[in-house]
Write an enzyme that holds these catalytic residues in place. Structure first.
Site, mmCIF file in Angstrom:
data_model
loop_
_atom_site.group_PDB
_atom_site.id
_atom_site.type_symbol
_atom_site.label_atom_id
_atom_site.label_comp_id
_atom_site.label_asym_id
_atom_site.label_seq_id
_atom_site.Cartn_x
_atom_site.Cartn_y
_atom_site.Cartn_z
ATOM 1 N N SER A 113 52.366 167.021 48.464
ATOM 2 C CA SER A 113 52.955 168.242 49.025
ATOM 3 C C SER A 113 54.336 167.979 49.614
ATOM 4 C CB SER A 113 52.043 168.801 50.114
ATOM 5 O OG SER A 113 51.924 167.869 51.174
ATOM 6 N N TYR A 173 40.438 165.955 40.059
ATOM 7 C CA TYR A 173 41.068 166.027 41.373
ATOM 8 C C TYR A 173 40.020 165.658 42.418
ATOM 9 C CZ TYR A 173 43.540 168.251 45.377
ATOM 10 O OH TYR A 173 44.147 168.526 46.590
ATOM 11 N N LYS A 197 43.434 162.335 40.093
ATOM 12 C CA LYS A 197 44.316 162.481 41.260
ATOM 13 C C LYS A 197 43.476 162.008 42.434
ATOM 14 C CE LYS A 197 46.466 166.393 43.850
ATOM 15 N NZ LYS A 197 46.527 165.752 45.103
ATOM 16 N N ASP A 243 50.628 161.114 50.420
ATOM 17 C CA ASP A 243 52.041 160.730 50.441
ATOM 18 C C ASP A 243 52.294 159.605 51.450
ATOM 19 O OD1 ASP A 243 51.536 163.136 49.296
ATOM 20 O OD2 ASP A 243 53.164 164.229 50.240
ATOM 21 N N GLU A 244 51.526 159.642 52.544
ATOM 22 C CA GLU A 244 51.742 158.656 53.608
ATOM 23 C C GLU A 244 51.226 157.268 53.218
ATOM 24 O OE1 GLU A 244 50.075 161.455 53.366
ATOM 25 O OE2 GLU A 244 49.137 161.974 55.266
ATOM 26 N N THR A 293 43.030 161.395 46.004
ATOM 27 C CA THR A 293 43.490 161.708 47.364
ATOM 28 C C THR A 293 42.443 161.204 48.344
ATOM 29 O OG1 THR A 293 44.602 163.661 46.476
ATOM 30 C CG2 THR A 293 44.406 163.522 48.864
ATOM 31 N N THR A 325 48.077 172.493 47.942
ATOM 32 C CA THR A 325 49.394 172.857 48.470
ATOM 33 C C THR A 325 49.830 174.239 47.992
ATOM 34 O OG1 THR A 325 49.928 170.510 48.408
ATOM 35 C CG2 THR A 325 51.780 172.024 48.649
HETATM 36 O O1 MN9 Z 1 48.069 166.909 47.163
HETATM 37 C C1 MN9 Z 1 48.233 166.619 49.426
HETATM 38 N N1 MN9 Z 1 47.009 167.014 50.023
HETATM 39 C C2 MN9 Z 1 46.865 168.173 50.679
HETATM 40 C C3 MN9 Z 1 47.974 166.153 48.039
HETATM 41 O O2 MN9 Z 1 47.779 168.924 50.902
HETATM 42 C C4 MN9 Z 1 45.497 168.510 51.147
HETATM 43 C C5 MN9 Z 1 48.999 165.522 50.159
HETATM 44 O O3 MN9 Z 1 50.261 165.504 49.572
HETATM 45 C C6 MN9 Z 1 49.098 165.730 51.654
HETATM 46 O O4 MN9 Z 1 49.515 167.044 51.933
HETATM 47 C C7 MN9 Z 1 50.097 164.791 52.311
HETATM 48 C C8 MN9 Z 1 50.151 164.979 53.816
HETATM 49 O O5 MN9 Z 1 48.951 164.537 54.414
HETATM 50 O O6 MN9 Z 1 49.774 163.479 51.993
#
Ligand code: MN9
Length: 289
Positions: A204, A133, A161, A187-188, A163, A45
Protein backbone atom coordinates in the site's frame (compact mmCIF):
# COMPACT_ATOMS: atom_id res chain seq x y z
CA UNK A 1 5.68 -10.41 -13.37
CA UNK A 2 8.56 -9.57 -10.99
CA UNK A 3 9.27 -6.31 -9.17
CA UNK A 4 7.48 -3.66 -7.14
CA UNK A 5 3.70 -3.45 -7.34
CA UNK A 6 1.51 -0.84 -5.71
CA UNK A 7 -1.58 -2.16 -4.02
CA UNK A 8 -3.70 0.47 -5.73
CA UNK A 9 -5.39 3.02 -3.48
CA UNK A 10 -8.90 3.96 -4.54
CA UNK A 11 -10.21 7.48 -4.09
CA UNK A 12 -13.87 7.89 -3.09
CA UNK A 13 -15.93 11.04 -2.93
CA UNK A 14 -17.49 12.18 0.31
CA UNK A 15 -20.64 10.11 -0.36
CA UNK A 16 -18.62 6.94 -0.93
CA UNK A 17 -18.87 6.79 -4.72
CA UNK A 18 -15.85 6.11 -6.91
CA UNK A 19 -13.87 9.23 -7.76
CA UNK A 20 -12.86 8.18 -11.24
CA UNK A 21 -10.68 11.17 -12.06
CA UNK A 22 -8.82 10.79 -8.78
CA UNK A 23 -8.33 7.07 -9.33
CA UNK A 24 -6.87 7.76 -12.77
CA UNK A 25 -4.52 10.39 -11.33
CA UNK A 26 -3.31 7.93 -8.69
CA UNK A 27 -2.69 5.28 -11.36
CA UNK A 28 -0.71 7.71 -13.51
CA UNK A 29 1.37 8.82 -10.52
CA UNK A 30 2.19 5.20 -9.71
CA UNK A 31 3.25 4.47 -13.27
CA UNK A 32 4.87 7.74 -14.33
CA UNK A 33 6.46 8.95 -11.09
CA UNK A 34 6.79 5.97 -8.74
CA UNK A 35 7.78 3.82 -11.74
CA UNK A 36 6.21 0.70 -10.29
CA UNK A 37 6.40 -2.53 -12.24
CA UNK A 38 2.76 -3.30 -11.73
CA UNK A 39 -0.51 -2.60 -9.98
CA UNK A 40 -2.44 -4.91 -7.67
CA UNK A 41 -6.05 -3.83 -8.15
CA UNK A 42 -8.90 -4.60 -5.76
CA UNK A 43 -6.93 -5.61 -2.71
CA UNK A 44 -7.24 -4.61 0.92
CA UNK A 45 -5.72 -1.23 0.04
CA UNK A 46 -8.40 -0.78 -2.62
CA UNK A 47 -11.01 -1.06 0.18
CA UNK A 48 -12.37 -3.86 -1.94
CA UNK A 49 -14.26 -5.71 0.78
CA UNK A 50 -16.45 -2.66 1.43
CA UNK A 51 -17.68 -2.01 -2.12
CA UNK A 52 -20.31 -3.48 -4.45
CA UNK A 53 -19.66 -5.95 -7.27
CA UNK A 54 -20.44 -3.24 -9.83
CA UNK A 55 -17.90 -0.90 -8.27
CA UNK A 56 -15.26 -3.64 -8.24
CA UNK A 57 -15.83 -4.16 -11.97
CA UNK A 58 -15.64 -0.45 -12.65
CA UNK A 59 -12.34 -0.23 -10.76
CA UNK A 60 -10.93 -3.05 -12.92
CA UNK A 61 -12.09 -1.21 -16.05
CA UNK A 62 -10.66 2.13 -15.00
CA UNK A 63 -7.29 0.63 -14.05
CA UNK A 64 -6.96 -1.26 -17.33
CA UNK A 65 -8.13 1.70 -19.38
CA UNK A 66 -5.66 4.05 -17.69
CA UNK A 67 -2.67 1.71 -17.39
CA UNK A 68 -3.19 -0.02 -20.76
CA UNK A 69 -0.09 -2.21 -21.17
CA UNK A 70 2.30 0.17 -19.41
CA UNK A 71 2.69 -2.11 -16.37
CA UNK A 72 1.59 -5.56 -15.25
CA UNK A 73 -1.89 -5.76 -13.77
CA UNK A 74 -3.16 -8.18 -11.15
CA UNK A 75 -6.88 -8.28 -10.26
CA UNK A 76 -7.80 -9.35 -6.75
CA UNK A 77 -11.17 -11.06 -7.15
CA UNK A 78 -11.42 -13.03 -3.91
CA UNK A 79 -14.65 -12.94 -1.98
CA UNK A 80 -16.39 -15.35 0.36
CA UNK A 81 -19.19 -15.20 -2.20
CA UNK A 82 -17.49 -17.62 -4.61
CA UNK A 83 -20.00 -16.78 -7.36
CA UNK A 84 -18.89 -13.15 -7.13
CA UNK A 85 -15.23 -14.19 -7.24
CA UNK A 86 -15.83 -16.19 -10.43
CA UNK A 87 -17.84 -13.38 -12.03
CA UNK A 88 -15.10 -10.86 -11.24
CA UNK A 89 -12.43 -13.29 -12.39
CA UNK A 90 -14.09 -13.71 -15.77
CA UNK A 91 -14.55 -9.97 -16.06
CA UNK A 92 -10.90 -9.13 -15.29
CA UNK A 93 -9.70 -11.93 -17.56
CA UNK A 94 -11.67 -10.50 -20.48
CA UNK A 95 -10.21 -7.08 -19.79
CA UNK A 96 -6.75 -8.58 -20.22
CA UNK A 97 -5.40 -8.68 -16.66
CA UNK A 98 -2.08 -10.55 -16.48
CA UNK A 99 -3.15 -12.55 -13.46
CA UNK A 100 -5.91 -12.90 -10.94
CA UNK A 101 -5.36 -13.08 -7.22
CA UNK A 102 -7.78 -14.17 -4.53
CA UNK A 103 -7.66 -13.74 -0.79
CA UNK A 104 -8.05 -16.97 1.15
CA UNK A 105 -11.77 -17.30 2.01
CA UNK A 106 -12.29 -15.80 5.45
CA UNK A 107 -14.82 -15.21 8.24
CA UNK A 108 -16.11 -18.80 8.45
CA UNK A 109 -13.55 -21.40 9.43
CA UNK A 110 -13.24 -23.05 6.01
CA UNK A 111 -11.15 -26.22 6.05
CA UNK A 112 -8.37 -26.81 3.55
CA UNK A 113 -10.54 -28.90 1.25
CA UNK A 114 -12.94 -25.96 1.00
CA UNK A 115 -10.12 -23.50 0.44
CA UNK A 116 -8.70 -25.70 -2.31
CA UNK A 117 -12.09 -26.05 -3.95
CA UNK A 118 -12.44 -22.25 -3.89
CA UNK A 119 -9.17 -21.73 -5.78
CA UNK A 120 -9.80 -24.56 -8.23
CA UNK A 121 -13.25 -23.20 -9.02
CA UNK A 122 -11.94 -19.73 -9.84
CA UNK A 123 -9.03 -21.09 -11.88
CA UNK A 124 -11.11 -23.62 -13.82
CA UNK A 125 -13.88 -21.13 -14.56
CA UNK A 126 -11.58 -18.31 -15.68
CA UNK A 127 -8.58 -20.17 -17.08
CA UNK A 128 -6.40 -17.24 -15.95
CA UNK A 129 -3.32 -17.24 -13.74
CA UNK A 130 -3.90 -17.11 -9.99
CA UNK A 131 -1.83 -15.66 -7.15
CA UNK A 132 -2.88 -16.81 -3.68
CA UNK A 133 -3.38 -13.84 -1.37
CA UNK A 134 -2.34 -14.98 2.09
CA UNK A 135 -2.85 -12.42 4.87
CA UNK A 136 -3.40 -14.39 8.09
CA UNK A 137 -3.51 -11.37 10.40
CA UNK A 138 -6.71 -10.18 8.76
CA UNK A 139 -8.25 -13.48 7.61
CA UNK A 140 -7.19 -15.83 10.39
CA UNK A 141 -6.28 -18.37 7.68
CA UNK A 142 -2.84 -19.93 8.10
CA UNK A 143 -1.59 -22.40 5.53
CA UNK A 144 1.48 -24.61 5.86
CA UNK A 145 4.07 -25.55 3.22
CA UNK A 146 2.23 -28.72 2.23
CA UNK A 147 -1.03 -26.87 1.73
CA UNK A 148 0.60 -24.09 -0.29
CA UNK A 149 2.24 -26.88 -2.30
CA UNK A 150 -1.05 -28.57 -3.04
CA UNK A 151 -2.38 -25.34 -4.50
CA UNK A 152 0.83 -24.40 -6.31
CA UNK A 153 1.01 -27.80 -8.00
CA UNK A 154 -1.67 -26.48 -10.37
CA UNK A 155 -0.01 -24.89 -13.42
CA UNK A 156 -2.25 -21.85 -13.33
CA UNK A 157 -1.56 -21.10 -9.68
CA UNK A 158 1.60 -19.13 -10.28
CA UNK A 159 2.40 -17.62 -6.91
CA UNK A 160 1.64 -16.21 -3.49
CA UNK A 161 1.25 -12.73 -2.09
CA UNK A 162 2.78 -13.45 1.29
CA UNK A 163 1.59 -10.86 3.82
CA UNK A 164 2.90 -12.35 7.02
CA UNK A 165 5.87 -12.06 9.34
CA UNK A 166 6.58 -15.79 9.50
CA UNK A 167 9.87 -15.74 7.62
CA UNK A 168 10.70 -19.34 8.43
CA UNK A 169 7.58 -20.32 6.50
CA UNK A 170 8.55 -17.88 3.75
CA UNK A 171 11.98 -19.51 3.41
CA UNK A 172 10.49 -23.03 3.40
CA UNK A 173 8.00 -22.06 0.69
CA UNK A 174 10.76 -20.37 -1.33
CA UNK A 175 12.92 -23.49 -1.18
CA UNK A 176 10.05 -25.83 -2.02
CA UNK A 177 8.80 -23.80 -5.01
CA UNK A 178 11.76 -22.04 -6.65
CA UNK A 179 9.82 -21.49 -9.88
CA UNK A 180 6.71 -19.91 -8.43
CA UNK A 181 6.34 -16.17 -7.82
CA UNK A 182 6.44 -14.97 -4.24
CA UNK A 183 5.53 -11.37 -3.43
CA UNK A 184 6.32 -9.80 -0.07
CA UNK A 185 3.23 -8.21 1.45
CA UNK A 186 4.53 -6.19 4.37
CA UNK A 187 6.31 -3.06 3.18
CA UNK A 188 8.04 -2.65 6.54
CA UNK A 189 9.75 -6.04 6.06
CA UNK A 190 10.77 -5.67 2.43
CA UNK A 191 14.52 -6.06 2.95
CA UNK A 192 14.42 -9.38 4.86
CA UNK A 193 11.86 -10.76 2.42
CA UNK A 194 14.08 -9.87 -0.55
CA UNK A 195 17.07 -11.37 1.27
CA UNK A 196 15.09 -14.62 1.44
CA UNK A 197 14.54 -14.54 -2.29
CA UNK A 198 11.09 -13.15 -3.03
CA UNK A 199 10.45 -12.15 -6.65
CA UNK A 200 8.65 -8.96 -5.88
CA UNK A 201 6.56 -7.02 -3.42
CA UNK A 202 3.03 -5.67 -3.35
CA UNK A 203 2.26 -2.88 -0.92
CA UNK A 204 0.00 0.00 0.00
CA UNK A 205 2.70 2.48 0.92
CA UNK A 206 4.35 2.05 -2.49
CA UNK A 207 1.68 4.41 -3.88
CA UNK A 208 3.89 7.11 -2.38
CA UNK A 209 7.16 5.32 -1.60
CA UNK A 210 7.52 3.10 -4.67
CA UNK A 211 10.88 4.60 -5.63
CA UNK A 212 12.36 3.93 -2.18
CA UNK A 213 11.01 0.37 -2.29
CA UNK A 214 12.64 -0.19 -5.64
CA UNK A 215 15.99 0.95 -4.24
CA UNK A 216 15.68 -1.41 -1.27
CA UNK A 217 14.75 -4.24 -3.64
CA UNK A 218 17.67 -3.65 -5.99
CA UNK A 219 20.26 -2.98 -3.25
CA UNK A 220 19.30 -6.11 -1.36
CA UNK A 221 19.41 -8.24 -4.51
CA UNK A 222 22.86 -6.81 -5.21
CA UNK A 223 24.03 -7.71 -1.69
CA UNK A 224 24.53 -4.10 -0.65
CA UNK A 225 22.93 -4.73 2.69
CA UNK A 226 24.18 -1.79 4.69
CA UNK A 227 22.77 0.75 2.25
CA UNK A 228 19.61 -1.29 1.88
CA UNK A 229 19.14 -1.28 5.64
CA UNK A 230 19.54 2.50 5.80
CA UNK A 231 16.80 2.86 3.21
CA UNK A 232 14.55 0.35 4.99
CA UNK A 233 14.95 2.28 8.23
CA UNK A 234 14.12 5.50 6.39
CA UNK A 235 11.06 3.81 4.85
CA UNK A 236 9.97 2.36 8.18
CA UNK A 237 10.05 5.76 9.88
CA UNK A 238 7.61 6.91 7.20
CA UNK A 239 5.46 3.77 7.49
CA UNK A 240 5.34 3.97 11.28
CA UNK A 241 4.13 7.57 11.09
CA UNK A 242 1.56 6.68 8.42
CA UNK A 243 0.22 3.71 10.41
CA UNK A 244 -0.16 5.75 13.58
CA UNK A 245 -2.15 8.42 11.71
CA UNK A 246 -4.52 6.12 9.75
CA UNK A 247 -3.07 4.01 6.92
CA UNK A 248 -5.12 4.57 3.76
CA UNK A 249 -6.44 8.00 4.73
CA UNK A 250 -2.93 9.30 5.35
CA UNK A 251 -1.51 7.95 2.09
CA UNK A 252 -4.39 9.64 0.23
CA UNK A 253 -3.54 12.96 1.90
CA UNK A 254 0.14 12.53 1.03
CA UNK A 255 -0.81 11.93 -2.60
CA UNK A 256 -2.73 15.22 -2.63
CA UNK A 257 0.28 16.96 -1.16
CA UNK A 258 2.35 15.59 -4.01
CA UNK A 259 0.00 17.17 -6.50
CA UNK A 260 -2.05 14.08 -7.28
CA UNK A 261 -5.54 15.52 -7.28
CA UNK A 262 -8.31 13.38 -5.85
CA UNK A 263 -11.30 13.59 -3.53
CA UNK A 264 -9.33 11.25 -1.34
CA UNK A 265 -12.04 9.91 0.98
CA UNK A 266 -12.20 6.38 2.30
CA UNK A 267 -15.31 4.24 2.18
CA UNK A 268 -17.45 3.90 5.29
CA UNK A 269 -17.15 2.44 7.87
CA UNK A 270 -13.60 3.75 7.57
CA UNK A 271 -13.58 7.16 9.12
CA UNK A 272 -12.45 10.54 7.85
CA UNK A 273 -9.29 12.10 9.16
CA UNK A 274 -9.77 14.89 11.69
CA UNK A 275 -8.32 18.30 10.69
CA UNK A 276 -5.43 17.63 13.10
CA UNK A 277 -4.67 14.33 11.42
CA UNK A 278 -4.82 15.91 7.98
CA UNK A 279 -2.17 18.35 9.18
CA UNK A 280 -0.13 15.46 10.55
CA UNK A 281 -0.44 13.63 7.22
CA UNK A 282 0.96 16.69 5.45
CA UNK A 283 3.86 16.85 7.87
CA UNK A 284 4.66 13.20 7.20
CA UNK A 285 4.47 13.73 3.45
CA UNK A 286 6.67 16.84 3.49
CA UNK A 287 9.52 14.82 4.95
CA UNK A 288 9.96 12.85 1.77
CA UNK A 289 8.81 15.18 -0.97
O1 MN9 B 1 -1.01 -5.26 0.66
C1 MN9 B 1 -0.67 -4.19 2.66
N1 MN9 B 1 -1.57 -4.73 3.61
C2 MN9 B 1 -2.66 -4.07 4.02
C3 MN9 B 1 -0.37 -5.23 1.63
O2 MN9 B 1 -2.92 -2.95 3.68
C4 MN9 B 1 -3.58 -4.80 4.93
C5 MN9 B 1 0.66 -3.68 3.21
O3 MN9 B 1 1.24 -2.97 2.17
C6 MN9 B 1 0.52 -2.83 4.45
O4 MN9 B 1 -0.46 -1.85 4.25
C7 MN9 B 1 1.81 -2.11 4.81
C8 MN9 B 1 1.67 -1.29 6.08
O5 MN9 B 1 1.53 -2.14 7.20
O6 MN9 B 1 2.84 -3.04 4.93
Amino acid sequence: MKGIYSALLISFDEKGDLDEKGIRNIIRYNIDVMKVDGLYVGGSTGENFMISTEMKKRVFEIAKDEAKNDVKLIAQVGSINLFEAVELGKFATELGYDSLSAVTPFYYKFDFEEIKNYYMTIVNETNNNMIIYSIPFLTGVNMNVTQFGELLSHDKIIGIKFTAGDFYLLERVRKAFPNKLIYAGFDEMLLPAVALGVDGAIGSTYNVTGKIAKEIFDLTKAGKLELAREKQTYLNDIIEAILSNGLYQTIKEILKLKGVESEGYCRLPMKKLSPEKIEKAKEIGKKFL
